[in-house]
Motif scaffolding. Structure first.
Motif, PDB file in Angstrom:
ATOM      1  N   UNK A  89      45.018  45.022  36.922  1.00 19.86           N
ATOM      2  CA  UNK A  89      44.249  44.411  37.853  1.00 19.86           C
ATOM      3  C   UNK A  89      44.812  43.731  38.813  1.00 19.86           C
ATOM      4  N   UNK A  90      45.760  43.022  38.385  1.00 18.36           N
ATOM      5  CA  UNK A  90      46.515  42.162  39.627  1.00 18.36           C
ATOM      6  C   UNK A  90      47.414  43.187  40.584  1.00 18.36           C
ATOM      7  N   UNK A  91      47.810  44.016  40.085  1.00 20.41           N
ATOM      8  CA  UNK A  91      48.757  44.975  40.832  1.00 20.41           C
ATOM      9  C   UNK A  91      47.515  45.662  41.742  1.00 20.41           C
ATOM     10  N   UNK A  92      46.567  46.229  41.248  1.00 24.82           N
ATOM     11  CA  UNK A  92      45.536  46.803  42.101  1.00 24.82           C
ATOM     12  C   UNK A  92      44.889  45.904  43.197  1.00 24.82           C
ATOM     13  N   UNK A  93      44.692  44.658  42.804  1.00 24.10           N
ATOM     14  CA  UNK A  93      44.401  43.542  43.758  1.00 24.10           C
ATOM     15  C   UNK A  93      45.420  43.548  44.840  1.00 24.10           C
ATOM     16  N   UNK A  94      46.547  43.345  44.417  1.00 25.61           N
ATOM     17  CA  UNK A  94      47.753  43.272  45.394  1.00 25.61           C
ATOM     18  C   UNK A  94      47.732  44.593  46.512  1.00 25.61           C
ATOM     19  N   UNK A  95      47.669  45.710  45.794  1.00 26.46           N
ATOM     20  CA  UNK A  95      47.568  46.634  46.523  1.00 26.46           C
ATOM     21  C   UNK A  95      46.443  46.762  47.689  1.00 26.46           C
ATOM     22  N   UNK A  96      45.096  46.478  47.153  1.00 27.78           N
ATOM     23  CA  UNK A  96      44.242  46.284  48.161  1.00 27.78           C
ATOM     24  C   UNK A  96      44.290  45.314  49.320  1.00 27.78           C
ATOM     25  N   UNK A  97      45.162  44.091  48.974  1.00 29.91           N
ATOM     26  CA  UNK A  97      45.314  43.210  49.884  1.00 29.91           C
ATOM     27  C   UNK A  97      46.194  43.723  50.813  1.00 29.91           C
ATOM     28  N   UNK A  98      47.354  44.569  50.409  1.00 28.63           N
ATOM     29  CA  UNK A  98      48.039  45.089  51.342  1.00 28.63           C
ATOM     30  C   UNK A  98      47.629  46.003  52.399  1.00 28.63           C
TER      31      UNK A  98
ATOM     32  N   UNK B 175      34.494  39.632  42.496  1.00 30.19           N
ATOM     33  CA  UNK B 175      34.598  38.669  41.383  1.00 30.19           C
ATOM     34  C   UNK B 175      35.400  39.661  40.152  1.00 30.19           C
ATOM     35  N   UNK B 176      35.991  40.730  40.487  1.00 29.94           N
ATOM     36  CA  UNK B 176      36.823  41.616  39.580  1.00 29.94           C
ATOM     37  C   UNK B 176      38.074  40.809  39.054  1.00 29.94           C
ATOM     38  N   UNK B 177      38.729  39.868  39.996  1.00 30.05           N
ATOM     39  CA  UNK B 177      39.882  39.355  39.502  1.00 30.05           C
ATOM     40  C   UNK B 177      39.408  37.983  38.880  1.00 30.05           C
ATOM     41  N   UNK B 178      38.575  37.517  39.053  1.00 30.51           N
ATOM     42  CA  UNK B 178      37.936  36.242  38.343  1.00 30.51           C
ATOM     43  C   UNK B 178      37.604  36.692  36.865  1.00 30.51           C
ATOM     44  N   UNK B 179      37.105  37.894  36.762  1.00 33.88           N
ATOM     45  CA  UNK B 179      36.616  38.243  35.473  1.00 33.88           C
ATOM     46  C   UNK B 179      37.728  38.721  34.757  1.00 33.88           C
ATOM     47  N   UNK B 180      38.649  39.240  35.276  1.00 32.43           N
ATOM     48  CA  UNK B 180      39.901  39.674  34.482  1.00 32.43           C
ATOM     49  C   UNK B 180      40.716  38.263  33.873  1.00 32.43           C
ATOM     50  N   UNK B 181      40.687  37.235  34.894  1.00 30.10           N
ATOM     51  CA  UNK B 181      40.969  35.885  34.568  1.00 30.10           C
ATOM     52  C   UNK B 181      40.543  35.292  33.493  1.00 30.10           C
ATOM     53  N   UNK B 182      39.119  35.313  33.359  1.00 29.05           N
ATOM     54  CA  UNK B 182      38.285  34.965  31.947  1.00 29.05           C
ATOM     55  C   UNK B 182      38.603  35.646  30.984  1.00 29.05           C
ATOM     56  N   UNK B 183      38.892  37.047  30.970  1.00 32.33           N
ATOM     57  CA  UNK B 183      39.287  37.995  29.780  1.00 32.33           C
ATOM     58  C   UNK B 183      40.769  37.251  29.193  1.00 32.33           C
ATOM     59  N   UNK B 184      41.427  36.962  30.091  1.00 27.89           N
ATOM     60  CA  UNK B 184      42.732  36.396  29.792  1.00 27.89           C
ATOM     61  C   UNK B 184      42.746  35.162  29.166  1.00 27.89           C
ATOM     62  N   UNK B 185      41.895  34.328  29.705  1.00 29.57           N
ATOM     63  CA  UNK B 185      41.838  33.031  28.996  1.00 29.57           C
ATOM     64  C   UNK B 185      41.219  33.233  27.368  1.00 29.57           C
TER      65      UNK B 185
END
Length: 763
Positions: A726-735, A549-559
């Motif tokens: 956070x997006x970069x970290x998420x992308x690195x984890x996916x890679x 839920x980390x990426x979802x929470x960061x998108x909430x913070x952005x909104x």
């Protein structure tokens, strides 16, 4: 002097007139005060005597002449008695003057003491009564009806909220439609409730004046004047309660129409023909389509209100709302309403209908007013209600509507402290139990997205002796209301709920909101967090965030335009004891669930067999029966041992692993322990101030001493929410995950080729 004597004579004549027995047949001047005033103005001096009364005008039957003489004789006798009393009083005064001076001095001292006592009583009464200037000064500018001002004084509303200051003048005095948006807990209910009551009371006063001046039969009661629609049942009942409290003494009836309750009872309530109806779309349309007379007669409707309108436009919900809106009479710009069937409605009731749309969030286009002006001629359009603009246009909102947006950039209450706890998915239960046990102070609401998670949490907390109440959509309405009432009546209650409780619930004293699962949208997060920090109070919001839920929470913070969040402090020394208790609770819950599932399966099988008239025979052998009995006994013994072990742990306060009963600070003083010491010092100062209270209060170190908001403000760390990182970290984890998967697949293919080569060589 001559004028004073004539005034005394006139007042004496009025007193004799009021004391006559036949005055009860006079018309009620309280309900119709202007008729009495009109009769008084027909006579010089405004004084009535028996000879001047006109029987035909007042409808009075005067008593016979003998009765008149008898009354005059009685009045003369009364006059003689009063003269004798005056003579006796004069004699007593002369006797008092002849008494000794000492006795006179004593009497004067007693009188002074009595006057002092009465003066103190008067001061106390004045202190108990509310200060009108304090409560009414800010309300006087809104020019509300005196009956409404009386209710406001009784309810101790010191000043109107910003949304009320902006909406009431535009709606009540200018007659405009209103689109209002403000944060949760800002008083939106009275922002549309007071203009409704103001107009109804003003019209009632005008009706009375018309009846007095011109003998017209104007029907002011028994018509539906306001229809208020809310998305949830709890919000509808809450709006009804607020309006009823303000409407005390106004004779305006408010009725709730919601699902989950008896339809017959609600039909009986509608037969009383209330002026204001508050309901949910489903039950309202059920009664409307059934032909309820009071709800179908919408020609006299003066107010149409949509509360929490952003919830009304969810996809797949509230199809009945569109049908209700299509039944409303059409409104044309510059013309009166279509009132072909309006036989009983008066000219005041044929005014243009006012439409109120309120929400916690609002998003309107720049050409919204032009759309309203173009679409007002054909108010009923095709298409879905997928936005507040479409909803307002379909409801018949006029182009001169007042648009009031008081939401700030973050849309969150100003005094709300937001925080989060990073944990694994399986550790959420431990973090929740830590917050509820160590910081269990004040009312707390725990929000879940699914009903399965709600049942899981509630069963674990009840096993751990944490008293919780549940609220979800599959509960019966009576059970939902009972849970809310019990939660409202407990100062430190805990409510585990789904998003049903996210909107409209106004429960005072909610100190903490815990997001066990993140909501699907940012709007729901706003409404969840808005259950605390209401009406200028402070509060705390805690979100449990798993790695998924980390990426979802960061998108909430952005909104919300939030650049940083506070991390809720957790003392690691408590967690071993928390995990030990939670492990035992999970084992007990697993055993209980298995037993209940077995009973449910067995009862289901027997029930269905009986429904088709089958006889169930037990074909189990003796050995199988013995084994089943042994399993039951072993499971019950295991359950008993687990419960005893857990009870022994729960009976003791939750303390850190390094806690020493001999040396309190042996493991060092943590921030939480420091806060507890400060709390104890404050309580000690308070006890010393109350010298009359000799009772000692024992406070256990490590439990129920510091509420979450205090702990967050003192030791919460500010964490910057860099969305790009956070997006970069998420992308690195996916890679990284993809590369590992590819390497695993490549190794698997190499091993398979080697096996094939070995088989080929062996052949």
């Amino acid at each position: 002097m001559r004028g004073r004597k004539s005034m005394k004579r006139d007042s004496a004549q009025l007193d004799r007139f009021d004391s006559l027995p036949w005055t009860s047949s006079l018309p009620n001047t309280e309900d119709d005060p202007f008729s009495a005033l009109a009769g008084l103005n027909d006579f010089e001096g405004g004084v009535l005597s028996l000879e001047e009364i006109d029987e035909s005008e007042y409808g009075l039957e005067l008593p016979v002449t003998n009765g008149k003489k008898r009354k005059r004789e009685e009045s003369k006798a009364v006059g003689e008695i009063t003269q004798d009393d005056k003579k006796k009083k004069k004699k007593k005064k002369k006797k008092k003057k002849k008494k000794k001076k000492d006795e006179g001095a004593k009497e004067s001292s007693v009188d002074n003491e009595q006057e002092a006592v009465t003066g103190e009583d008067d001061k106390k009464e004045q202190e108990q009564q509310p200060d009108d200037s304090e409560y009414h000064y800010a309300w006087y500018e809104l020019r509300l009806h005196p009956l409404l001002m009386k209710s406001i004084s009784r309810l101790n509303f010191k000043e109107p909220t910003p949304i009320q200051k902006a909406c009431i003048p535009a709606a009540a005095h200018q007659g405009k439609d209103v689109i209002g948006a403000a944060e949760t807990g800002s008083g939106k209910t009275l922002a549309f409730g007071l203009p409704i009551l103001q107009r109804l009371l003003d019209e009632r006063d005008k009706f009375q004046r018309q009846v007095i001046t011109r003998d017209e039969n104007i029907v002011s009661k028994g018509l539906l004047r306001a229809l208020i629609i809310t998305p949830t049942r709890e919000l509808a009942l809450q709006v009804t309660d607020h309006l009823k409290q303000v409407a005390i003494g106004t004779d305006v009836r408010v009725v709730p129409i919601v699902g989950g309750m008896s339809t017959e009872k609600q039909e009986r309530l509608l037969k009383a023909r209330p002026e204001i109806v508050v309901g949910t779309p489903g039950r309202l349309w059920e009664l409307m389509s059934g032909g309820d007379v009071h709800l179908v007669e919408l020609h006299s409707l003066s107010f149409f209100v949509l509360d929490e309108a952003d919830r009304m436009i969810d996809n797949g919900h509230f199809h009945e709302l569109q049908s209700i809106i299509d039944m409303l009479p059409m409104i044309r710009e510059g013309h009166a309403e279509d009132t072909e069937n309006c036989v009983t409605a008066s000219g005041f009731q044929r005014k243009k209908r006012q439409t109120f749309v309120f929400s916690a969030t609002i998003a309107l286009s720049s050409d919204f007013r032009k759309k309203l002006k173009r679409g007002s001629v054909k108010a009923k359009l095709d298409g879905e209600l997928n936005s507040i603009e479409a909803l307002s246009e379909r409801a018949g909102m006029r182009s001169n509507a007042a648009i009031i947006d008081l939401t700030n950039a973050s849309i969150m209450p100003n005094k709300l402290e937001e925080s989060f706890i990073e944990c694994k998915e399986e550790d959420k239960d431990a973090c929740l139990y830590y917050v509820l046990s160590v910081h269990g102070h004040g009312r707390t609401i725990v929000f879940c997205t699914s009903i399965a998670a709600l049942r899981h949490i509630s069963s674990l907390m009840k096993i751990l002796n944490v008293n919780v109440w549940t609220l979800h959509a599959q509960m019966q309405q009576r059970a939902r209301l009972k849970a809310i009432d019990r939660f409202r009546g407990h100062d430190h209650g805990i409510l585990v709920a789904t998003d049903v409780a996210a909107r409209g619930l106004d429960i005072p004293g909610v100190r903490t909101v815990v997001h066990y699962q993140l909501p699907h949208s940012a709007e729901v997060y706003v409404h969840r967090s808005g259950r605390t920090a209401r009406a200028s109070a402070d509060g705390c919001s805690i979100a449990l965030i798993s790695p998924k839920e980390a990426s979802k929470f960061t998108s909430l913070c952005k909104s919300f335009s939030k650049e940083s969040f506070k991390q809720f402090p957790i003392e690691a020394s408590y967690m071993p004891e928390v995990l030990k208790r939670l492990s035992l609770a999970r084992q007990i819950d697993r055993v209980l669930r298995k037993e209940s599932q077995d009973k449910a399966d067995k009862s289901w099988f027997q029930r269905n067999a009986e429904s088709i008239d089958l006889i169930v025979e037990e074909n189990d052998s003796e050995e199988e029966r013995v084994n089943s009995i042994r399993k039951k006994k072993s499971s019950s013994a295991q359950l008993k041992n687990l419960q005893q072990e857990l009870n022994s742990l729960v009976s003791r306060p939750l303390q850190p692993k390094s806690f020493s009963s001999r040396y309190l600070a042996g493991a060092g003083i943590s921030p939480l322990l420091q806060l507890q010491f400060e709390e104890l010092a404050r309580q000690k100062r308070g006890d010393s101030a109350n010298q009359g209270d000799n009772k000692r209060r024992m406070v256990v170190i490590g439990q129920n001493c510091v509420e979450p908001l205090t702990a967050l403000r003192s030791s919460g760390q500010e964490i910057s929410m860099d969305t790009k990182a956070a997006v970069e970290k998420r992308r690195n984890l996916d890679n990284l995950r993809r590369m590992r998967k590819e390497d695993k697949k490549r190794l698997h293919d190499q091993k398979r080729k080697q096996r094939k080569k070995l088989k080929a060589g062996g052949d």
